[in-house]
Design a protein around this motif. Structure first.
Motif, PDB file in Angstrom:
ATOM      1  N   GLU A 272     -39.943  26.379 -13.703  1.00 31.79           N
ATOM      2  CA  GLU A 272     -39.359  26.300 -12.368  1.00 31.79           C
ATOM      3  C   GLU A 272     -40.274  25.558 -11.396  1.00 31.79           C
ATOM      4  O   GLU A 272     -39.817  24.932 -10.429  1.00 31.79           O
ATOM      5  CB  GLU A 272     -39.067  27.708 -11.852  1.00 31.79           C
ATOM      6  CG  GLU A 272     -37.885  28.362 -12.564  1.00 31.79           C
ATOM      7  CD  GLU A 272     -37.776  29.842 -12.261  1.00 31.79           C
ATOM      8  OE1 GLU A 272     -38.743  30.404 -11.681  1.00 31.79           O
ATOM      9  OE2 GLU A 272     -36.746  30.444 -12.621  1.00 31.79           O
TER      10      GLU A 272
ATOM     11  N   GLY B   9     -40.484  18.622  -7.945  1.00 31.90           N
ATOM     12  CA  GLY B   9     -39.137  18.574  -7.375  1.00 31.90           C
ATOM     13  C   GLY B   9     -38.037  18.875  -8.362  1.00 31.90           C
ATOM     14  O   GLY B   9     -36.875  18.962  -7.969  1.00 31.90           O
ATOM     15  N   ARG B  10     -38.340  19.027  -9.615  1.00 35.68           N
ATOM     16  CA  ARG B  10     -37.297  19.370 -10.585  1.00 35.68           C
ATOM     17  C   ARG B  10     -37.900  20.228 -11.692  1.00 35.68           C
ATOM     18  O   ARG B  10     -39.108  20.194 -11.940  1.00 35.68           O
ATOM     19  CB  ARG B  10     -36.647  18.117 -11.168  1.00 35.68           C
ATOM     20  CG  ARG B  10     -37.601  17.123 -11.784  1.00 35.68           C
ATOM     21  CD  ARG B  10     -36.829  15.957 -12.361  1.00 35.68           C
ATOM     22  NE  ARG B  10     -37.715  14.945 -12.923  1.00 35.68           N
ATOM     23  CZ  ARG B  10     -37.313  13.991 -13.747  1.00 35.68           C
ATOM     24  NH1 ARG B  10     -36.039  13.931 -14.100  1.00 35.68           N
ATOM     25  NH2 ARG B  10     -38.172  13.102 -14.211  1.00 35.68           N
ATOM     26  N   PRO B  11     -37.063  21.017 -12.391  1.00 38.34           N
ATOM     27  CA  PRO B  11     -37.590  21.920 -13.428  1.00 38.34           C
ATOM     28  C   PRO B  11     -38.282  21.144 -14.549  1.00 38.34           C
ATOM     29  O   PRO B  11     -37.965  19.984 -14.824  1.00 38.34           O
ATOM     30  CB  PRO B  11     -36.336  22.637 -13.942  1.00 38.34           C
ATOM     31  CG  PRO B  11     -35.326  22.483 -12.862  1.00 38.34           C
ATOM     32  CD  PRO B  11     -35.615  21.163 -12.213  1.00 38.34           C
TER      33      PRO B  11
ATOM     34  N   ARG C 130     -43.424  17.612 -13.301  1.00 37.92           N
ATOM     35  CA  ARG C 130     -42.231  16.951 -12.767  1.00 37.92           C
ATOM     36  C   ARG C 130     -41.922  17.537 -11.392  1.00 37.92           C
ATOM     37  O   ARG C 130     -41.051  18.395 -11.265  1.00 37.92           O
ATOM     38  CB  ARG C 130     -41.058  17.138 -13.730  1.00 37.92           C
ATOM     39  CG  ARG C 130     -41.380  16.733 -15.173  1.00 37.92           C
ATOM     40  CD  ARG C 130     -40.266  17.141 -16.121  1.00 37.92           C
ATOM     41  NE  ARG C 130     -39.122  16.292 -15.978  1.00 37.92           N
ATOM     42  CZ  ARG C 130     -37.901  16.614 -16.403  1.00 37.92           C
ATOM     43  NH1 ARG C 130     -37.679  17.786 -16.944  1.00 37.92           N
ATOM     44  NH2 ARG C 130     -36.906  15.771 -16.252  1.00 37.92           N
TER      45      ARG C 130
ATOM     46  N   GLU D 283     -34.012  22.170 -19.697  1.00 42.12           N
ATOM     47  CA  GLU D 283     -33.902  21.166 -20.748  1.00 42.12           C
ATOM     48  C   GLU D 283     -34.890  21.525 -21.865  1.00 42.12           C
ATOM     49  O   GLU D 283     -36.083  21.732 -21.617  1.00 42.12           O
ATOM     50  CB  GLU D 283     -34.214  19.783 -20.194  1.00 42.12           C
ATOM     51  CG  GLU D 283     -34.055  18.663 -21.216  1.00 42.12           C
ATOM     52  CD  GLU D 283     -34.390  17.312 -20.621  1.00 42.12           C
ATOM     53  OE1 GLU D 283     -34.493  16.355 -21.406  1.00 42.12           O
ATOM     54  OE2 GLU D 283     -34.562  17.223 -19.379  1.00 42.12           O
TER      55      GLU D 283
ATOM     56  N   GLY E 182     -41.848  22.979 -12.201  1.00 44.26           N
ATOM     57  CA  GLY E 182     -41.826  21.569 -12.578  1.00 44.26           C
ATOM     58  C   GLY E 182     -42.790  21.209 -13.686  1.00 44.26           C
ATOM     59  O   GLY E 182     -42.936  20.028 -14.017  1.00 44.26           O
TER      60      GLY E 182
END
Length: 522
Positions: free
Chosen positions: A105, A9-11, A7, A136, A107
């Motif tokens: 972290e 750009g995001r965790p 993913r 999440e 992604g």
């Protein structure tokens, strides 16, 4: 949520995936899909050992994924870590969480494999504790080992109103025996070196006959046999014991939840047949305020000779479980029904002890038993009361000698008498200048009595009258506070406390000991 994957750009997401007890065919479809799509797969393993979780899921792990093997620094051996075993594991879990967090972290979604179910005695829980607030997190359940073991034994574990208890074999042996005696079905996990103690606890609880041992449930090397036949030297950690509820065999033990004896509000049993057994003597025993050292030898001998123990649950649980003993625990407020249940057992020839904390004759079960025994139906049942150390004696001894002179004992509970009576007696005792020991000062439903009693006593006693507050005396949480009547903090007093309000002559010496002179000045 579709599943794992990078993913940018995001965790990433953190997945705790249960892979079942051992047979790869017991991995759920959802678990298989998530593992097959993972770019990071993590699993735990012992030092120098293959990960069981990875072995189960081996055919599902993508060749291109990153694997993180989290190797325990210690399992059952010794460690040189300054914090001991607990410190070594705490550091290990923190380091493991950092390793997984680095992937999250970046992604990347992380799938952490867990044997059985992730939230059932699993290491995943520690990773969940460390990471769930930052990333999440999704948990995917798996088939737990005890479900596979039950299927291997092919016994219904519990049915209808049976109670199932899951117990770790690492519990102290007496506690394990107590819990086994107080449940219907049971599963005992974490065997290995604990097995001899587990087998002794099963025997003490009278549950050995219907206890089955299952080793490596659902795997090719699975072993199933009665616990009584197991060689203790061959028991691995990955084994468990299944004890099914007695209703499965139709042999319901006396004292189970459906038996009138263990449910004191049920109707008493019918009169014994004229040609039946003679009534047995009913014993009413005081267990003392808490520690085993305060149990009298007479009471200890009596407990070793009876077949049934009846009482309020916290007191019944203080009686060590042994083979042949059935325990009948019930709640508060059903003293007369409990007494009738015990009398019914004794009338049918059973050897029974009714137990109380402290002394059974001081706000205990002795009066309830004698009250119930007034029923002509129990005329043939002899009742004998054996004394125990009372709570007022224990608190007084801890303080010094506050009841060395004349004293009175009073309960603040207004459950069996109106508060007006309590207040009138408090006032009379205050006017008589007697030391007063106060039982049952407060409860969750009675929060104002201590304040009202304090106010009543201050109408007739000096503000500097000595007061002793003893809480959990004799137990690990014991505390003793010496204060005055005016400074008594009523909010700090609860049902675990006993108060001793001194007379005008009660004093505190230079060493802080409280005592009341034997003499009274004219």
């Amino acid at each position: 949520m579709s599943g794992p994957g990078v993913r940018p750009g995001r965790p990433g997401r953190f997945w705790g995936v249960g892979v079942g007890p051992g047979d790869p065919e017991l991995v759920t479809l959802k678990a298989a899909r998530l593992i097959g799509a993972a770019d990071v797969v993590a699993y735990h393993a012992g030092v120098g050992k293959q990960s069981n979780a990875r072995r189960i899921a081996a055919d599902l792990i993508p060749a291109a994924c990153v694997e993180e093997c989290l190797t325990y620094p210690v399992t059952t051996g010794s460690t040189t870590h300054p914090g001991g075993y607990a410190g070594a594991l705490a550091d290990f879990y923190a380091e493991s969480a950092d390793r997984l967090a680095a992937h999250l972290e970046a992604g990347r979604d992380v799938v952490l494999l867990a044997e059985g179910d992730p939230l059932f005695y699993g290491s995943f829980m520690y990773m969940h504790d460390a990471l769930a607030e930052r990333f999440e997190t999704v948990v995917v359940p798996g088939v737990p080992a005890f479900a596979a073991a039950t299927a291997s034994v092919a016994w219904p574990l519990v049915r209808q109103t049976d109670v199932l208890t899951v117990l770790p074999g690492t519990l102290p042996e007496p506690e394990l025996a107590r819990r086994l005696a107080d449940t219907d079905g049971a599963v005992i996990m974490k065997l290995g070196r604990t097995f001899p103690a587990v087998r002794r606890a099963l025997a003490a609880a009278g549950r050995l006959e219907h206890a089955m041992y299952v080793e490596r449930a659902s795997m090719g090397e699975e072993r199933v046999l009665p616990v009584a036949e197991v060689d203790a030297d061959t028991v691995p950690y990955f084994s468990l014991v299944v004890v099914n509820g007695d209703s499965v065999h139709g042999t319901g033990r006396r004292g189970r939840a459906t038996d009138p004896v263990s449910d004191p509000v049920s109707d008493p049993v019918s009169d014994p047949r004229p040609d039946g057994p003679s009534p047995a003597e009913l014993l009413v025993l005081g267990l003392g305020p808490g520690p085993d050292g305060w149990l009298t030898p007479e009471v200890e001998r009596a407990l070793g000779e009876v077949d049934h123990v009846v009482g309020y649950a916290p007191y019944v649980h203080r009686v060590p479980q042994r083979a042949g003993l059935t325990r009948h625990a019930s709640g508060n407020g059903v003293e007369i029904d409990r007494a009738r249940a015990a009398l019914d057992l004794a009338r049918s020839g059973e050897r029974v002890a009714v137990v109380s904390g402290g002394d059974a004759g001081v706000f205990g079960m002795a009066t309830a038993v004698l009250e119930a025994a007034e029923d002509p139906a129990y005329d043939g049942v002899p009742v004998r009361v054996l004394p125990g150390l009372s709570a007022v004696q224990a608190v007084a001894a801890r303080a010094g000698a506050p009841i060395g002179g004349d004293f009175a004992v009073l309960s603040l509970s207004d459950r069996l008498k109106p508060w007006s009576v309590v207040e009138r007696r408090l006032r009379a005792l205050a006017e008589a200048d007697l030391v007063v020991a106060i039982y049952n000062p407060a409860s969750r439903s009675r929060t104002e009595q201590v304040v009202r009693a304090q106010k009543t006593l201050l109408e007739h006693r000096a503000p500097d009258t000595v007061v002793v507050v003893g809480r959990d005396v004799g137990r690990a949480e014991e505390s003793l506070v010496v204060t005055t009547l005016a400074e008594l903090d009523a909010d700090s007093v609860d049902m675990k406390c006993l108060l001793i309000v001194g007379a005008s002559s009660t004093r505190v010496d230079r060493a802080g000991r409280v005592w009341t002179p034997r003499w009274v000045r004219p």
